[in-house]
Design a protein around this motif. Sequence first.
Motif, PDB file in Angstrom:
ATOM      1  N   ASP A   1     -38.809  16.423  25.387  1.00 41.06           N
ATOM      2  CA  ASP A   1     -38.022  16.461  24.157  1.00 41.06           C
ATOM      3  C   ASP A   1     -38.746  15.834  22.973  1.00 41.06           C
ATOM      4  O   ASP A   1     -38.574  16.272  21.846  1.00 41.06           O
ATOM      5  N   ASP A   2     -39.563  14.778  23.214  1.00 41.36           N
ATOM      6  CA  ASP A   2     -40.196  14.027  22.129  1.00 41.36           C
ATOM      7  C   ASP A   2     -41.561  13.523  22.599  1.00 41.36           C
ATOM      8  O   ASP A   2     -41.635  12.532  23.331  1.00 41.36           O
ATOM      9  N   VAL A   3     -42.624  14.201  22.184  1.00 41.34           N
ATOM     10  CA  VAL A   3     -43.976  13.851  22.612  1.00 41.34           C
ATOM     11  C   VAL A   3     -44.309  12.405  22.265  1.00 41.34           C
ATOM     12  O   VAL A   3     -44.836  11.670  23.097  1.00 41.34           O
ATOM     13  N   ASP A   4     -44.009  11.980  21.047  1.00 41.27           N
ATOM     14  CA  ASP A   4     -44.379  10.628  20.619  1.00 41.27           C
ATOM     15  C   ASP A   4     -43.721   9.563  21.495  1.00 41.27           C
ATOM     16  O   ASP A   4     -44.366   8.581  21.881  1.00 41.27           O
ATOM     17  N   ASP A   5     -42.452   9.759  21.814  1.00 38.44           N
ATOM     18  CA  ASP A   5     -41.739   8.805  22.662  1.00 38.44           C
ATOM     19  C   ASP A   5     -42.373   8.718  24.045  1.00 38.44           C
ATOM     20  O   ASP A   5     -42.595   7.624  24.566  1.00 38.44           O
ATOM     21  N   VAL A   6     -42.689   9.862  24.626  1.00 36.89           N
ATOM     22  CA  VAL A   6     -43.263   9.865  25.975  1.00 36.89           C
ATOM     23  C   VAL A   6     -44.653   9.233  25.965  1.00 36.89           C
ATOM     24  O   VAL A   6     -44.984   8.448  26.859  1.00 36.89           O
ATOM     25  N   VAL A   7     -45.479   9.551  24.962  1.00 42.00           N
ATOM     26  CA  VAL A   7     -46.811   8.939  24.862  1.00 42.00           C
ATOM     27  C   VAL A   7     -46.676   7.416  24.795  1.00 42.00           C
ATOM     28  O   VAL A   7     -47.372   6.688  25.505  1.00 42.00           O
ATOM     29  N   ASP A   8     -45.770   6.931  23.963  1.00 45.49           N
ATOM     30  CA  ASP A   8     -45.577   5.480  23.841  1.00 45.49           C
ATOM     31  C   ASP A   8     -45.147   4.870  25.172  1.00 45.49           C
ATOM     32  O   ASP A   8     -45.642   3.803  25.564  1.00 45.49           O
ATOM     33  N   ARG A   9     -44.246   5.522  25.877  1.00 50.75           N
ATOM     34  CA  ARG A   9     -43.772   4.995  27.153  1.00 50.75           C
ATOM     35  C   ARG A   9     -44.874   4.998  28.203  1.00 50.75           C
ATOM     36  O   ARG A   9     -44.983   4.067  29.000  1.00 50.75           O
ATOM     37  N   LEU A  10     -45.715   6.032  28.207  1.00 55.11           N
ATOM     38  CA  LEU A  10     -46.793   6.099  29.197  1.00 55.11           C
ATOM     39  C   LEU A  10     -47.891   5.077  28.908  1.00 55.11           C
ATOM     40  O   LEU A  10     -48.550   4.609  29.831  1.00 55.11           O
TER      41      LEU A  10
ATOM     42  N   TYR B   1     -48.306  19.132  20.985  1.00 53.43           N
ATOM     43  CA  TYR B   1     -48.938  19.063  22.305  1.00 53.43           C
ATOM     44  C   TYR B   1     -49.850  17.850  22.335  1.00 53.43           C
ATOM     45  O   TYR B   1     -50.530  17.553  21.363  1.00 53.43           O
ATOM     46  N   ALA B   2     -49.874  17.158  23.469  1.00 52.92           N
ATOM     47  CA  ALA B   2     -50.772  16.009  23.632  1.00 52.92           C
ATOM     48  C   ALA B   2     -51.232  15.931  25.081  1.00 52.92           C
ATOM     49  O   ALA B   2     -50.522  16.377  25.987  1.00 52.92           O
ATOM     50  N   TYR B   3     -52.416  15.370  25.273  1.00 50.47           N
ATOM     51  CA  TYR B   3     -52.909  15.059  26.610  1.00 50.47           C
ATOM     52  C   TYR B   3     -52.970  13.548  26.767  1.00 50.47           C
ATOM     53  O   TYR B   3     -53.449  12.843  25.875  1.00 50.47           O
ATOM     54  N   VAL B   4     -52.504  13.071  27.917  1.00 52.84           N
ATOM     55  CA  VAL B   4     -52.554  11.659  28.256  1.00 52.84           C
ATOM     56  C   VAL B   4     -53.297  11.528  29.576  1.00 52.84           C
ATOM     57  O   VAL B   4     -53.017  12.262  30.527  1.00 52.84           O
ATOM     58  N   ARG B   5     -54.273  10.624  29.610  1.00 54.93           N
ATOM     59  CA  ARG B   5     -54.982  10.340  30.860  1.00 54.93           C
ATOM     60  C   ARG B   5     -54.297   9.147  31.509  1.00 54.93           C
ATOM     61  O   ARG B   5     -54.173   8.092  30.916  1.00 54.93           O
ATOM     62  N   GLY B   6     -53.841   9.351  32.734  1.00 55.46           N
ATOM     63  CA  GLY B   6     -53.115   8.309  33.445  1.00 55.46           C
ATOM     64  C   GLY B   6     -53.961   7.670  34.518  1.00 55.46           C
ATOM     65  O   GLY B   6     -55.195   7.777  34.518  1.00 55.46           O
TER      66      GLY B   6
END
Length: 145
Positions: free
Chosen positions: A98-107, A127-132
Amino acid sequence: MTIRRMDHVGIVVEDLAAAVAFFIELGLELEGEATVGGQWADDLLALDGVLADMAVVRTPDGLGRIELSTFRSPTTTDAAPKAAVNTPGIPRLTFAVDDVDDVVDRLRAHGGELVGKVARYEDYCRYAYVRGPEGVLIGLVEELR
């Protein structure tokens, strides 16, 4: 709820035609093919001069999708798992959110690192990529329509 569904799995391959043929033989159907590049792709992938050919295959029920891509540029000599996102064999699990910015911050609170920038593709999505952990790449798609 943050995640609405798994959108697709992305895999970089060296031989796109052979990979498509493999998955079609397996029983998946070709959904579409495209060549992508430009500033939005450079921003998303944190690379310069991105030019990639891609194909999307889907399961017969239409619910599962795999994005297969091969990069014309830039080239890489890195190896998995913490290599650049255009390295063959690097899988990406992509989720619609629902919200890329929120998820990026949480991750980030769990060790996630934004690969490039949150990129907007026309009026379709952000769209964003996050390396976990362990170098796993997660794609996050916020649909705009």
